[in-house]
Design a protein around this motif. Structure first.
Motif, mmCIF file in Angstrom:
data_model
loop_
_atom_site.group_PDB
_atom_site.id
_atom_site.type_symbol
_atom_site.label_atom_id
_atom_site.label_comp_id
_atom_site.label_asym_id
_atom_site.label_seq_id
_atom_site.Cartn_x
_atom_site.Cartn_y
_atom_site.Cartn_z
ATOM 1 N N ARG A 152 5.304 5.074 -7.351
ATOM 2 C CA ARG A 152 4.555 4.796 -6.130
ATOM 3 C C ARG A 152 3.247 5.579 -6.111
ATOM 4 N NH1 ARG A 152 7.738 6.744 -1.205
ATOM 5 N NH2 ARG A 152 6.733 8.705 -1.761
ATOM 6 N N GLU A 153 3.298 6.825 -6.564
ATOM 7 C CA GLU A 153 2.091 7.656 -6.582
ATOM 8 C C GLU A 153 1.014 7.042 -7.456
ATOM 9 O OE1 GLU A 153 0.023 11.408 -5.632
ATOM 10 O OE2 GLU A 153 1.624 10.216 -4.747
ATOM 11 N N SER A 154 1.386 6.541 -8.630
ATOM 12 C CA SER A 154 0.408 5.921 -9.517
ATOM 13 C C SER A 154 -0.201 4.676 -8.879
ATOM 14 C CB SER A 154 1.057 5.563 -10.856
ATOM 15 O OG SER A 154 1.394 6.719 -11.590
ATOM 16 N N ILE A 155 0.621 3.870 -8.247
ATOM 17 C CA ILE A 155 0.117 2.654 -7.607
ATOM 18 C C ILE A 155 -0.824 3.002 -6.464
ATOM 19 C CG2 ILE A 155 0.787 0.671 -6.210
ATOM 20 C CD1 ILE A 155 3.310 0.467 -7.929
ATOM 21 N N PHE A 156 -0.438 3.979 -5.657
ATOM 22 C CA PHE A 156 -1.293 4.356 -4.538
ATOM 23 C C PHE A 156 -2.594 4.984 -5.019
ATOM 24 C CE2 PHE A 156 2.368 4.238 -1.431
ATOM 25 C CZ PHE A 156 1.793 3.269 -0.619
ATOM 26 N N GLN A 157 -2.538 5.786 -6.090
ATOM 27 C CA GLN A 157 -3.783 6.372 -6.581
ATOM 28 C C GLN A 157 -4.694 5.313 -7.183
ATOM 29 O OE1 GLN A 157 -4.112 9.964 -8.759
ATOM 30 N NE2 GLN A 157 -2.573 11.066 -7.574
ATOM 31 N N ALA A 158 -4.117 4.285 -7.804
ATOM 32 C CA ALA A 158 -4.940 3.178 -8.282
ATOM 33 C C ALA A 158 -5.631 2.505 -7.101
ATOM 34 C CB ALA A 158 -4.086 2.172 -9.047
ATOM 35 N N ALA A 159 -4.892 2.302 -6.004
ATOM 36 C CA ALA A 159 -5.489 1.718 -4.804
ATOM 37 C C ALA A 159 -6.555 2.644 -4.227
ATOM 38 C CB ALA A 159 -4.402 1.436 -3.764
ATOM 39 N N GLU A 160 -6.268 3.950 -4.202
ATOM 40 C CA GLU A 160 -7.247 4.922 -3.706
ATOM 41 C C GLU A 160 -8.555 4.819 -4.485
ATOM 42 O OE1 GLU A 160 -4.721 8.742 -2.013
ATOM 43 O OE2 GLU A 160 -5.251 8.672 -4.134
ATOM 44 N N PHE A 161 -8.437 4.767 -5.805
ATOM 45 C CA PHE A 161 -9.643 4.711 -6.624
ATOM 46 C C PHE A 161 -10.444 3.441 -6.355
ATOM 47 C CE2 PHE A 161 -11.517 2.858 -10.474
ATOM 48 C CZ PHE A 161 -12.620 3.691 -10.578
ATOM 49 N N LEU A 162 -9.776 2.296 -6.301
ATOM 50 C CA LEU A 162 -10.486 1.042 -6.074
ATOM 51 C C LEU A 162 -11.211 1.051 -4.728
ATOM 52 C CD1 LEU A 162 -7.834 -1.487 -7.437
ATOM 53 C CD2 LEU A 162 -9.939 -0.737 -8.568
ATOM 54 N N VAL A 163 -10.561 1.581 -3.708
ATOM 55 C CA VAL A 163 -11.165 1.594 -2.370
ATOM 56 C C VAL A 163 -12.306 2.605 -2.294
ATOM 57 C CG1 VAL A 163 -10.754 2.224 0.051
ATOM 58 C CG2 VAL A 163 -9.147 0.741 -1.163
ATOM 59 N N ILE A 164 -12.049 3.841 -2.705
ATOM 60 C CA ILE A 164 -13.055 4.890 -2.510
ATOM 61 C C ILE A 164 -14.254 4.684 -3.426
ATOM 62 C CG2 ILE A 164 -12.317 6.669 -4.158
ATOM 63 C CD1 ILE A 164 -13.135 7.225 -0.430
ATOM 64 N N SER A 165 -14.035 4.139 -4.625
ATOM 65 C CA SER A 165 -15.172 3.885 -5.511
ATOM 66 C C SER A 165 -16.035 2.757 -4.962
ATOM 67 C CB SER A 165 -14.692 3.558 -6.925
ATOM 68 O OG SER A 165 -13.928 2.363 -6.960
ATOM 69 N N SER A 166 -15.397 1.737 -4.401
ATOM 70 C CA SER A 166 -16.152 0.633 -3.807
ATOM 71 C C SER A 166 -17.017 1.121 -2.654
ATOM 72 C CB SER A 166 -15.190 -0.458 -3.330
ATOM 73 O OG SER A 166 -15.884 -1.502 -2.675
ATOM 74 N N LEU A 167 -16.439 1.919 -1.767
ATOM 75 C CA LEU A 167 -17.196 2.445 -0.631
ATOM 76 C C LEU A 167 -18.300 3.390 -1.101
ATOM 77 C CD1 LEU A 167 -14.280 3.166 1.881
ATOM 78 C CD2 LEU A 167 -15.871 1.226 1.890
ATOM 79 N N TYR A 168 -17.987 4.231 -2.061
ATOM 80 C CA TYR A 168 -18.950 5.233 -2.542
ATOM 81 C C TYR A 168 -20.178 4.565 -3.149
ATOM 82 C CZ TYR A 168 -20.745 9.344 -5.033
ATOM 83 O OH TYR A 168 -21.540 10.376 -5.491
ATOM 84 N N TYR A 169 -19.965 3.631 -4.053
ATOM 85 C CA TYR A 169 -21.106 3.053 -4.759
ATOM 86 C C TYR A 169 -21.919 2.126 -3.856
ATOM 87 C CZ TYR A 169 -19.975 5.174 -9.180
ATOM 88 O OH TYR A 169 -19.776 6.099 -10.171
ATOM 89 N N GLN A 170 -21.292 1.484 -2.896
ATOM 90 C CA GLN A 170 -22.069 0.669 -1.969
ATOM 91 C C GLN A 170 -22.960 1.525 -1.077
ATOM 92 O OE1 GLN A 170 -20.155 -3.030 -0.214
ATOM 93 N NE2 GLN A 170 -18.330 -1.969 -0.982
ATOM 94 N N ARG A 171 -22.586 2.780 -0.867
ATOM 95 C CA ARG A 171 -23.381 3.675 -0.028
ATOM 96 C C ARG A 171 -24.366 4.515 -0.828
ATOM 97 N NH1 ARG A 171 -19.368 2.040 2.643
ATOM 98 N NH2 ARG A 171 -19.263 2.116 4.906
ATOM 99 N N LYS A 172 -24.041 4.808 -2.065
ATOM 100 C CA LYS A 172 -24.874 5.708 -2.853
ATOM 101 C C LYS A 172 -25.833 4.995 -3.804
ATOM 102 C CE LYS A 172 -22.900 9.696 -1.591
ATOM 103 N NZ LYS A 172 -23.618 10.854 -1.022
ATOM 104 N N THR A 173 -25.587 3.716 -4.098
ATOM 105 C CA THR A 173 -26.432 2.990 -5.044
ATOM 106 C C THR A 173 -26.816 1.635 -4.460
ATOM 107 O OG1 THR A 173 -24.604 1.878 -6.212
ATOM 108 C CG2 THR A 173 -25.210 4.084 -6.976
ATOM 109 N N ALA A 174 -27.785 1.010 -5.095
ATOM 110 C CA ALA A 174 -28.238 -0.319 -4.676
ATOM 111 C C ALA A 174 -27.647 -1.369 -5.607
ATOM 112 C CB ALA A 174 -29.765 -0.388 -4.722
#
Length: 367
Positions: A152-174
């Motif tokens: 479960r931890e691996s699955i949730f961390q995969a979800a964490e990465f997909l979500v937080i990376s999407s939000l991060y790059y949409q805010r930090k890059t064009a």
């Protein structure tokens, strides 16, 4: 029939740290003082514990969106609803840098971050490097034997990465001229979930840049990064000094080695067995599922590594004339001439395994 399933989810410290950074509550994590991709320095770096954040971190609109998105994506992953995940990611495109440690991956990740307009010293190691998400090939740890928790931890961390990376790059890059956001990520553990990630993201949603270096200079670079070659020239299995050495221990334990056997191995023997195991596994990991063109093999060489960066900058159309930072070759293999035969044997064995599967392993030099 109605089944109620209760899941407990505790966000990882990596997710919380990046979320705090986006909320401007933890700027110290990326203050520019730590260059995780320095080419001229080998040093041990211990992960700094994150500060404790109170509930106000999760009260901002950004945090509430991140947590809500995370729950939706995690449930989609658990239920196998991959189309929902793809819909969520939308125009996000990943450039995964995969490969055995000390094979040029940090350089490549750093230059790809610069390609999308980011200073790599201002991007947290958690977001850019390969410790997060914690993808595990086995569903337990050696001490706890808690299979459900770690799957479960691996699955949730995969979800964490997909979500937080999407939000991060949409805010930090064009977005680039083709309307996509490129997300570079060094993730050598993708070898454990190769087919799963390719099926999850779908065709044409990611590039898989696979770095390869001869095992002899790789071993030298690992022991330099870990504090030097032990005086007895044995692999320090009982007291690993770095994350890489810890990872090698677990890798060899999976092959059936006992701790006393590991402690008796010469340093080069431990690394070459682990190195051969990694690239043999990669060939059958499902990474080549679908179009093999999505996988680019990148030998450890100046022209090859710089060429990848130049290709991305030309393709994205943002800075086609910006030259990559020169890649420095540290040729130290001559200090261990007795290691060369063992390293060459490992390369020959992996090359033969790949050929048997219809794949071509790149030619490697002693750099």
């Amino acid at each position: 029939m109605h089944l109620d399933i209760e899941l407990r989810f505790v966000p990882s410290e990596f997710f919380i740290g990046i979320l705090a950074e986006l909320n401007e509550q933890y700027s110290e994590w990326t203050d520019g003082s730590y260059d995780w991709a320095a080419q001229t320095t080998d040093f041990l770096h211990a992960f700094s514990p994150l500060p404790k954040f109170d509930e106000t971190l999760f009260q901002s609109p950004l945090s509430q969106r991140a947590v809500n998105d995370l729950l939706q994506v995690a449930i989609a992953l658990l239920s196998g609803d991959y189309p929902r995940v793809r819909d969520y990611l939308g125009p996000m495109r990943y450039a995964f840098v995969i490969g055995y440690p000390r094979s040029g991956g940090s350089y490549l990740t750093k230059e790809l971050l610069r390609t999308v307009g980011l200073d790599h010293t201002r991007v947290s190691e958690a977001l850019a490097h390969d410790g997060f998400p914690e993808l595990r090939e086995t569903w337990y740890d050696w001490a706890g034997d808690r299979p459900t928790f770690y799957l479960r931890e691996s699955i949730f961390q995969a979800a964490e990465f997909l979500v937080i990376s999407s939000l991060y790059y949409q805010r930090k890059t064009a977005p680039h001229t083709d309307g996509t956001w490129l997300i570079p990520k060094k993730m050598h553990k993708l070898v454990y979930w190769g087919a799963s990630f390719k099926m999850l993201l779908g065709q044409g949603r990611a590039d898989y840049l696979t770095t390869v270096r001869h095992p002899v200079p790789t071993a030298i670079s690992i022991y330099e990064k870990s504090g030097g070659l032990p005086e007895d020239r044995r692999f320090p299995a009982r007291a690993p000094r770095s994350a890489i050495e810890h990872w090698i221990v677990y890798d060899l334990l999976h092959l059936g080695y006992r701790f006393d056997e590991l402690a008796a191995l010469d340093y080069i023997e431990a690394v070459t067995v682990s190195w051969a195991h990694y690239y043999s596994r990669l060939a059958g990991s499902g990474l080549f599922l679908g179009s093999r063109d999505e996988v680019r093999l990148v030998p450890y060489a100046k022209e090859a590594l710089e060429g990848v960066v130049s290709d991305y900058r030309q393709r994205l159309g943002d800075e086609p004339s910006a030259a990559p930072e020169p890649f420095l070759i540290h040729d130290k293999s001559a200090r261990h001439p007795d290691w060369q035969a063992r390293g060459d044997q490992a390369v020959a064995a992996v090359t033969a395994q790949w050929a048997a599967l219809g794949l071509r392993f790149p030619e490697l030099s002693l750099e």
